[in-house]
Design an enzyme around this catalytic site. Structure first.
Site, short mmCIF file in Angstrom:
data_model
loop_
_atom_site.label_atom_id
_atom_site.label_comp_id
_atom_site.label_asym_id
_atom_site.label_seq_id
_atom_site.Cartn_x
_atom_site.Cartn_y
_atom_site.Cartn_z
N GLU A 144 10.80 33.67 1.37
CA GLU A 144 11.15 34.56 0.27
C GLU A 144 10.02 35.57 0.20
OE1 GLU A 144 11.09 36.57 -2.12
OE2 GLU A 144 11.38 35.52 -4.00
N GLU A 153 6.72 43.82 1.06
CA GLU A 153 5.67 42.81 0.92
C GLU A 153 5.21 42.28 2.28
OE1 GLU A 153 6.77 39.71 -1.75
OE2 GLU A 153 6.84 41.03 -3.50
#
Length: 685
Positions: A144, A153
């Site tokens: 995730e 990210e």
């Protein structure tokens, strides 16, 4: 242990040396984290659980042990799902030590310590082998690592490394695939966040600098709750296009790549903006899908899941262009290892384009570096401009000497256009000064405003050519402001230049009022609500960690949120609770305001919304919060240009439990600190 930290004070403008615990930044990180938001995202959790069960079953069917690698485990939730689904061993990687410690506690509390190993490292530092962090490579990869832009990210570099070093060839991945979608639209509202529009000033036209109009803008995604942008505010010029997919079960590259989608324009208009979101296929068949699509794409919008950790993206094209219905178009998306950008060409231009992908957008005009997107929207707000023009008209005279104190403001330009004798403007940076110079040059009024790179407390009569200021003005807007009351920096500046003002000088705005209303949030409450159990797993250790950090300081402070993106209902009347008189200097002693607001609607009170309202003159007011009356059911309409302050109660209050209850408040403005200390509570009247 405590230490002295130098912090720029956004209200006073001073560098304050404050004594802080060495754990301050640690607690800030935890208190402001979005872990609770993710744990409350039941759609996400359930889809992950379904995908994990299916992946574990496929590996078990091969007759081998199921070895799982969970990158970015957070609370350890996905690892516990994997073990519950039958995985034999799970390596759970978490780089943030406080979170890794919490995961260790959660895993132990749920009885999975013998099958889940927490590794407190970045995944690219994890080793495999007899003496390594992992004894063997994994055959199931769970991650995730995504943000609103999908890859922001560092998902691609992490996957790239994992496939090279940490997982077996042909591994199962959950999610299995991500797909990015995009749609070309025309939108006056959204485009106003990217380009300065012509402005009407007292019958004259202020044109934007040409350099701004041809500038590609800043290279950063505009991530918003697109569900709160009405479909009536944009026109789709093309269909929703599938731009590209990433298969996470195979080797992934973080190298620069580009993809194009060809389509026929379905409407004529100005191509300005690309709306984008993505889906996750949790399994190879695509039967388990977690979508980030905005609510207005659903047949029943109210059934759309709410999430704040993953939103939708708005990308602004480098230049606006006209398209004609039926015209063949090509939309190109490029991505490096962390970000995306878009470009549009006609089919003929696409055929002639060089092999090289379109370059990454880069601001060349400096305006996109001085003004952020909400600020562009504020400058383009016609109603707001009309309010300032009306206020200036009431105070300007032919002999007026004006001084403007705001960051990158057009007010001094307005004052010159409206006939002021002399206009000075204090600019906070060379870049800001150059942007206003471009505005003056574009309208052939070079020299109409004296732009001074001087701090207010260093301004002298010599800087003003010996003139005394008859009109001191500000929006006020400062790029360093996070919370609404940080704009009280204008008051401190006004006090610093008091000796340069005429005795009867007009101050615009003349006063400001801190406004408040108690609210019930539709969804925003989730980011501060404890979870208890999540999909059957006890995650109270996470709740306890967050609450400890909130108790450290944050629970007694408000935090900034753009409430136009987060619907709420007013449960009390809106009221001014503290007034600041800019016609006077900042007082030497604290200001205290106490009172209460009664609940007038039933609901669950999650907290208090706060904002500043500026009285430009006795008759003209602009709001940094509510921009219309509260609806009969408590509906609130918020300005999209500024963030409001939100003070969350530790627990929501059911207003029907006590018909005489209300919100009591004690507010203390500390001039020496430039801050407002606040205390709110629910009490019976």
């Amino acid at each position: 242990m405590k230490t002295f930290c130098g912090r720029a004070n956004p209200t006073t403008g001073a560098l304050d040396w404050v004594e802080e615990s060495e754990e301050y930044d640690y607690h800030q990180e935890i208190a402001r984290s979005c872990y609770a938001d993710m744990l409350h995202d039941h759609d996400r959790n359930q889809k992950y659980y379904q995908g994990i069960r299916a992946a574990v079953s496929r590996v078990k069917a091969r007759g081998v042990k199921v070895i799982v690698l969970d990158i970015g485990t957070g609370t350890g939730l996905l690892s516990m799902m994997a073990v519950s689904a039958g995985a034999d061993l799970c390596y759970a990687v978490e780089v943030f030590k406080p979170m890794a410690d919490a995961a260790q506690n959660i895993v132990k509390k749920n009885g999975f310590s013998n099958k889940i190993k927490i590794i407190n490292k970045h995944s690219t530092d994890v080793t495999v082998g007899p003496d390594g962090d992992m004894q063997m490579k994994a055959n199931v990869l769970i991650t995730e690592l995504f943000d609103t832009e999908l890859i922001g990210e560092g998902a691609l570099p992490s996957y790239e490394h994992a496939h090279l070093h940490l997982v077996q060839e042909g591994c199962e991945a959950v999610p299995h695939r991500a797909t990015v979608y995009a749609q070309l639209v025309e939108s006056e509202l959204l485009w106003s966040w990217a380009q300065l529009q012509p402005i009407e000033v007292d019958g004259a036209r202020l044109a934007p600098p040409p350099a701004v109009g041809i500038c590609a803008g800043a290279h950063s995604v505009c991530d918003i709750q697109l569900s709160q942008v009405s479909p009536q505010s944009f026109t789709a010029l093309g269909p929703l296009c599938t731009m590209f997919s990433v298969d996470f079960s195979k080797p992934v590259s973080s190298a620069l790549q580009s993809y194009s989608a060809q389509f026929v324009a379905q409407s004529s208009g100005r191509a300005q903006v690309v709306l984008s979101w993505w889906d996750l296929d949790m399994d190879p068949s695509g039967s388990i899908v977690c979508t980030m699509a905005p609510s207005w794409t659903y047949q029943e919008p109210k059934t759309a899941p709410w999430r704040d950790h993953w939103m939708q993206s708005v990308y602004f094209l480098p230049v606006e262009s006209r398209v004609t219905e039926g015209e063949e178009l090509s939309l190109t998306v490029c991505h490096d290892d962390y970000s995306l950008w878009f470009d549009l060409k006609t089919h003929r231009q696409e055929e002639c384009r060089a092999v090289a992908p379109p370059p990454r957008p880069c601001c060349t005009c400096q305006a996109h570096l001085v003004w952020n997107r909400p600020r562009f929207g504020e400058l383009n707000d016609r109603h707001r401009t009309d309010s300032f023009v009306a206020a200036l008209r009431s105070v300007l005279r032919e002999d007026s000497v004006c001084l403007s104190i705001s960051d990158g403001s057009l007010l001094p330009v307005f004052a010159h256009m409206m006939g002021a004798k002399k206009v000075f403007s204090l600019e906070n940076s060379r870049m800001s000064k150059q942007v206003i110079e471009q505005v003056l040059e574009a309208n052939s009024i070079q020299g109409g405003v004296d732009l001074l790179e001087v701090r207010p407390d260093q301004l002298t009569s010599t800087d003003l050519g010996g003139e005394q200021v008859s009109v001191l003005m500000g929006e006020p807007y400062f790029s360093t402001s996070l919370l609404p009351w940080h704009s009280l920096f204008f008051w401190f500046c006004r006090s610093a230049v008091a000796g340069l003002l005429k005795p009867d000088a007009s101050i615009l705005p003349c006063t400001a009022t801190l406004q408040m209303v108690a609210v019930e949030f539709q969804d925003l409450w989730r980011i501060r609500a404890p979870c208890g159990t999540c999909e059957g797993f006890d995650v109270t250790a996470m709740d306890d960690m967050v609450q400890k950090s909130l108790d450290f300081r944050e629970s007694r402070e408000a935090e900034p949120h753009p409430l136009w993106e987060y619907p709420c209902r007013a449960l009390t009347p809106a009221a001014g609770v503290m007034t600041f008189d800019f016609t006077q200097c900042v007082p030497q002693h604290p200001m205290v305001s106490e009172g209460s607001l009664p609940f007038v609607r039933s609901g669950r009170c999650h907290g208090v919304a706060l904002w500043m309202e500026y009285n430009l003159t006795e008759d003209v007011t602009v709001s940094g919060g509510l921009i219309g009356p509260i609806g009969e059911q408590g509906e609130c309409q918020w300005t999209p240009h500024r963030r409001q302050g939100v003070y969350f109660f530790r627990s929501p209050w059911d207003t029907t439990a006590d018909a005489r209850a209300g919100v009591s408040y004690t507010l203390t403005f500390e001039p020496s600190l430039g801050d407002i200390k606040m205390d709110f509570s629910i009490k019976s009247q």
